[in-house]
Design a protein around this motif. Sequence first.
Motif, PDB file in Angstrom:
ATOM      1  N   THR A  80      50.695  47.128  14.576  1.00 34.19           N
ATOM      2  CA  THR A  80      49.263  46.986  14.828  1.00 34.19           C
ATOM      3  C   THR A  80      49.079  46.294  16.167  1.00 34.19           C
ATOM      4  OG1 THR A  80      48.782  46.831  12.467  1.00 34.19           O
ATOM      5  CG2 THR A  80      47.088  46.039  13.988  1.00 34.19           C
ATOM      6  N   ARG A  81      48.148  46.794  16.965  1.00 32.49           N
ATOM      7  CA  ARG A  81      47.916  46.253  18.306  1.00 32.49           C
ATOM      8  C   ARG A  81      46.474  45.780  18.447  1.00 32.49           C
ATOM      9  NH1 ARG A  81      49.594  49.986  23.157  1.00 32.49           N
ATOM     10  NH2 ARG A  81      51.607  49.140  22.503  1.00 32.49           N
ATOM     11  N   ALA A  82      46.313  44.639  19.108  1.00 33.50           N
ATOM     12  CA  ALA A  82      44.989  44.131  19.472  1.00 33.50           C
ATOM     13  C   ALA A  82      44.903  44.059  20.988  1.00 33.50           C
ATOM     14  CB  ALA A  82      44.756  42.749  18.871  1.00 33.50           C
ATOM     15  N   GLN A  83      43.881  44.680  21.567  1.00 30.81           N
ATOM     16  CA  GLN A  83      43.682  44.706  23.017  1.00 30.81           C
ATOM     17  C   GLN A  83      42.300  44.145  23.333  1.00 30.81           C
ATOM     18  OE1 GLN A  83      45.955  46.086  25.267  1.00 30.81           O
ATOM     19  NE2 GLN A  83      44.733  46.164  27.132  1.00 30.81           N
ATOM     20  N   LEU A  84      42.255  43.139  24.214  1.00 26.47           N
ATOM     21  CA  LEU A  84      40.982  42.547  24.649  1.00 26.47           C
ATOM     22  C   LEU A  84      40.915  42.617  26.165  1.00 26.47           C
ATOM     23  CD1 LEU A  84      38.362  40.974  24.048  1.00 26.47           C
ATOM     24  CD2 LEU A  84      39.697  38.857  24.251  1.00 26.47           C
ATOM     25  N   GLU A  85      39.790  43.131  26.690  1.00 24.55           N
ATOM     26  CA  GLU A  85      39.632  43.310  28.129  1.00 24.55           C
ATOM     27  C   GLU A  85      38.341  42.669  28.611  1.00 24.55           C
ATOM     28  OE1 GLU A  85      39.829  47.519  28.624  1.00 24.55           O
ATOM     29  OE2 GLU A  85      41.998  47.620  28.289  1.00 24.55           O
ATOM     30  N   LEU A  86      38.460  41.862  29.678  1.00 28.28           N
ATOM     31  CA  LEU A  86      37.320  41.209  30.323  1.00 28.28           C
ATOM     32  C   LEU A  86      37.230  41.725  31.754  1.00 28.28           C
ATOM     33  CD1 LEU A  86      37.996  37.552  29.100  1.00 28.28           C
ATOM     34  CD2 LEU A  86      36.559  39.282  28.012  1.00 28.28           C
ATOM     35  N   ASP A  87      36.132  42.383  32.077  1.00 24.90           N
ATOM     36  CA  ASP A  87      35.942  43.003  33.388  1.00 24.90           C
ATOM     37  C   ASP A  87      34.737  42.360  34.058  1.00 24.90           C
ATOM     38  OD1 ASP A  87      35.853  44.631  35.592  1.00 24.90           O
ATOM     39  OD2 ASP A  87      35.859  46.512  34.488  1.00 24.90           O
ATOM     40  N   ASP A 109      48.410  41.905  29.620  1.00 20.77           N
ATOM     41  CA  ASP A 109      48.650  43.331  29.846  1.00 20.77           C
ATOM     42  C   ASP A 109      48.334  43.689  31.293  1.00 20.77           C
ATOM     43  OD1 ASP A 109      49.254  46.042  28.916  1.00 20.77           O
ATOM     44  OD2 ASP A 109      47.104  46.419  29.159  1.00 20.77           O
ATOM     45  N   GLN A 110      47.226  43.146  31.815  1.00 19.51           N
ATOM     46  CA  GLN A 110      46.858  43.294  33.218  1.00 19.51           C
ATOM     47  C   GLN A 110      46.047  42.067  33.644  1.00 19.51           C
ATOM     48  OE1 GLN A 110      45.966  47.423  34.961  1.00 19.51           O
ATOM     49  NE2 GLN A 110      45.101  47.604  32.906  1.00 19.51           N
ATOM     50  N   ALA A 111      46.154  41.722  34.919  1.00 14.62           N
ATOM     51  CA  ALA A 111      45.319  40.674  35.505  1.00 14.62           C
ATOM     52  C   ALA A 111      45.308  40.903  37.006  1.00 14.62           C
ATOM     53  CB  ALA A 111      45.849  39.284  35.180  1.00 14.62           C
ATOM     54  N   PHE A 112      44.146  41.237  37.564  1.00 16.47           N
ATOM     55  CA  PHE A 112      44.112  41.560  38.989  1.00 16.47           C
ATOM     56  C   PHE A 112      42.746  41.282  39.599  1.00 16.47           C
ATOM     57  CE2 PHE A 112      43.185  45.560  36.720  1.00 16.47           C
ATOM     58  CZ  PHE A 112      41.980  45.942  37.304  1.00 16.47           C
ATOM     59  N   ILE A 113      42.761  41.192  40.949  1.00 16.54           N
ATOM     60  CA  ILE A 113      41.553  41.061  41.759  1.00 16.54           C
ATOM     61  C   ILE A 113      41.445  42.312  42.625  1.00 16.54           C
ATOM     62  CG2 ILE A 113      40.381  39.711  43.545  1.00 16.54           C
ATOM     63  CD1 ILE A 113      42.077  37.301  42.587  1.00 16.54           C
ATOM     64  N   GLU A 114      40.234  42.841  42.756  1.00 16.49           N
ATOM     65  CA  GLU A 114      40.035  44.069  43.520  1.00 16.49           C
ATOM     66  C   GLU A 114      38.784  43.941  44.383  1.00 16.49           C
ATOM     67  OE1 GLU A 114      40.359  48.876  42.575  1.00 16.49           O
ATOM     68  OE2 GLU A 114      39.879  47.457  40.977  1.00 16.49           O
ATOM     69  N   GLU A 140      29.269  39.858  50.316  1.00 14.55           N
ATOM     70  CA  GLU A 140      29.255  40.371  51.673  1.00 14.55           C
ATOM     71  C   GLU A 140      30.481  41.227  51.980  1.00 14.55           C
ATOM     72  OE1 GLU A 140      30.818  36.119  51.607  1.00 14.55           O
ATOM     73  OE2 GLU A 140      29.202  37.305  50.719  1.00 14.55           O
ATOM     74  N   LEU A 141      31.517  41.142  51.148  1.00 15.73           N
ATOM     75  CA  LEU A 141      32.703  41.984  51.302  1.00 15.73           C
ATOM     76  C   LEU A 141      32.606  43.274  50.500  1.00 15.73           C
ATOM     77  CD1 LEU A 141      35.539  39.290  51.040  1.00 15.73           C
ATOM     78  CD2 LEU A 141      34.599  40.330  53.113  1.00 15.73           C
ATOM     79  N   GLY A 142      31.531  43.413  49.751  1.00 19.64           N
ATOM     80  CA  GLY A 142      31.388  44.535  48.841  1.00 19.64           C
ATOM     81  C   GLY A 142      31.542  44.057  47.412  1.00 19.64           C
ATOM     82  N   ALA A 143      31.733  44.977  46.498  1.00 14.94           N
ATOM     83  CA  ALA A 143      31.898  44.625  45.093  1.00 14.94           C
ATOM     84  C   ALA A 143      33.253  43.952  44.879  1.00 14.94           C
ATOM     85  CB  ALA A 143      31.780  45.864  44.219  1.00 14.94           C
ATOM     86  N   VAL A 144      33.233  42.762  44.264  1.00 10.30           N
ATOM     87  CA  VAL A 144      34.455  42.030  43.945  1.00 10.30           C
ATOM     88  C   VAL A 144      34.679  42.123  42.442  1.00 10.30           C
ATOM     89  CG1 VAL A 144      35.590  39.785  43.930  1.00 10.30           C
ATOM     90  CG2 VAL A 144      34.205  40.468  45.887  1.00 10.30           C
ATOM     91  N   ARG A 145      35.889  42.522  42.073  1.00  5.49           N
ATOM     92  CA  ARG A 145      36.217  42.720  40.655  1.00  5.49           C
ATOM     93  C   ARG A 145      37.352  41.795  40.240  1.00  5.49           C
ATOM     94  NH1 ARG A 145      38.841  48.201  37.923  1.00  5.49           N
ATOM     95  NH2 ARG A 145      38.412  47.664  35.736  1.00  5.49           N
ATOM     96  N   GLY A 146      37.216  41.213  39.061  1.00  4.92           N
ATOM     97  CA  GLY A 146      38.294  40.458  38.438  1.00  4.92           C
ATOM     98  C   GLY A 146      38.503  40.997  37.035  1.00  4.92           C
ATOM     99  N   PHE A 147      39.736  41.312  36.692  1.00  5.04           N
ATOM    100  CA  PHE A 147      40.010  41.962  35.400  1.00  5.04           C
ATOM    101  C   PHE A 147      41.130  41.230  34.679  1.00  5.04           C
ATOM    102  CE2 PHE A 147      42.094  44.910  32.543  1.00  5.04           C
ATOM    103  CZ  PHE A 147      41.035  45.608  31.962  1.00  5.04           C
ATOM    104  N   ILE A 148      40.933  40.998  33.376  1.00  7.47           N
ATOM    105  CA  ILE A 148      41.954  40.395  32.518  1.00  7.47           C
ATOM    106  C   ILE A 148      42.097  41.263  31.278  1.00  7.47           C
ATOM    107  CG2 ILE A 148      42.631  38.403  31.135  1.00  7.47           C
ATOM    108  CD1 ILE A 148      40.970  36.659  32.998  1.00  7.47           C
ATOM    109  N   GLY A 149      43.319  41.685  30.976  1.00  3.57           N
ATOM    110  CA  GLY A 149      43.606  42.426  29.759  1.00  3.57           C
ATOM    111  C   GLY A 149      44.665  41.696  28.958  1.00  3.57           C
ATOM    112  N   LEU A 150      44.364  41.387  27.705  1.00  3.18           N
ATOM    113  CA  LEU A 150      45.297  40.690  26.818  1.00  3.18           C
ATOM    114  C   LEU A 150      45.709  41.625  25.691  1.00  3.18           C
ATOM    115  CD1 LEU A 150      43.454  37.255  26.542  1.00  3.18           C
ATOM    116  CD2 LEU A 150      45.304  37.876  28.107  1.00  3.18           C
ATOM    117  N   ARG A 151      47.016  41.634  25.375  1.00  6.60           N
ATOM    118  CA  ARG A 151      47.534  42.542  24.351  1.00  6.60           C
ATOM    119  C   ARG A 151      48.493  41.818  23.428  1.00  6.60           C
ATOM    120  NH1 ARG A 151      50.084  48.250  26.028  1.00  6.60           N
ATOM    121  NH2 ARG A 151      47.850  48.600  26.377  1.00  6.60           N
ATOM    122  N   GLY A 152      48.339  42.074  22.142  1.00  9.75           N
ATOM    123  CA  GLY A 152      49.252  41.526  21.147  1.00  9.75           C
ATOM    124  C   GLY A 152      49.658  42.606  20.164  1.00  9.75           C
TER     125      GLY A 152
END
Length: 357
Positions: free
Chosen positions: A83-90, A121-126, A96-108
């Motif tokens: 069984t998998r649990a996935q939680l994503e925060l976007d 699972d993922q963690a990045f800045i875009e 002034e630089l345009g759209a700034v994105r921060g993403f966190i994905g947690l998986r168990g």
Amino acid sequence: MNFRAVVLSSVAALSFGSVSYAADAIVAAEPEPMEYVRVCDAFGAGFFYIPGSETCLKIGGYVRFQTDFGRALSGTSDWNSFTRAQLELDTRSDTELGAVRGFIGLRGNADNSSDRGVNVDQAFIEVAGLKVGYFYSWWDDDLSGETDILSSNTTQYNAVRYTYTAGAFYAGIAAEELEGRLAGDVTGSFNNLGVPSAYIAKADNNVGISGTVGFAAGPVTANLIGSYDTDAENGAIRGIASAKIGPGTASIAAAWASGANAYYEESEWTVAAEYALAVNDKLSITPGFQYFGTVDVNSSGDFTGSRDAWRAGVTLDYKLAENLTTKIAANYQDIDGSRANGGGDSWTGFFRLQRGF
């Protein structure tokens, strides 16, 4: 003084007292205005403004139950459930630089008493085409069915990537850390295809370079990936093209590797095809086929011999309800040679039930 005079005098006194008291009334402080959650439609459905800020947030994820089937899949057992649990925060905001994105994905994954941890699972800045952090590489994108094997090892890296987009066309380049990877093991490890590899290449803080180009024009999409593993001194290229034909989508893919590497080591070359038939708005059926040419690898990481392999299967996707889906896959695989060398035929597949949000 008669009774009537007494009553009138009392009323007058009370009225005067009331007027005097009203003039000194205490005014209650007004309550703090409530800040309700506001919908943020600048970045698509599901986003809302974090109260007190101009940052938009989307919360998503899924819960998945899956049972896999295959020969000696878990020890001596031919099946295994998890069984998998996935939680994503976007999070996104305009700057002034345009759209700034921060993403966190947690998986168990809950499989047994020793595998119940939660990991990143993922963690990045875009921002402005630049993406930095820990995320999936372009090799993670494959065909929609569950028959093909178009990548090897992990497809998640700490990486720095830049993607240029112009209308339907895009191109990108990435530097990826291939840390802690073992591209096979002489003690008896098998690749995703099930073939043992005699090649060992430990890659502590190794660097991989990847590039891609692609486009989407109406019903047709296509992309090409090229990657080089600097430790193995080998690389791989892969192309995928899809087109909407009739009631479904047809896709083809091909890959070639100069030798075993972090990105692809299943075979020297491979071709794959599928057709995702949309029966209705709930059911889709996807038959697929893949052929692998030269599947053996020697201790130098070179593909050798004449053993080939092929696999064919079908995947059924059914929407039970809104955000509740099931997926069933069954694949037949045949590799030249004996079972001791990873050869022979076998069946694999899985049943999956998933609730997304």
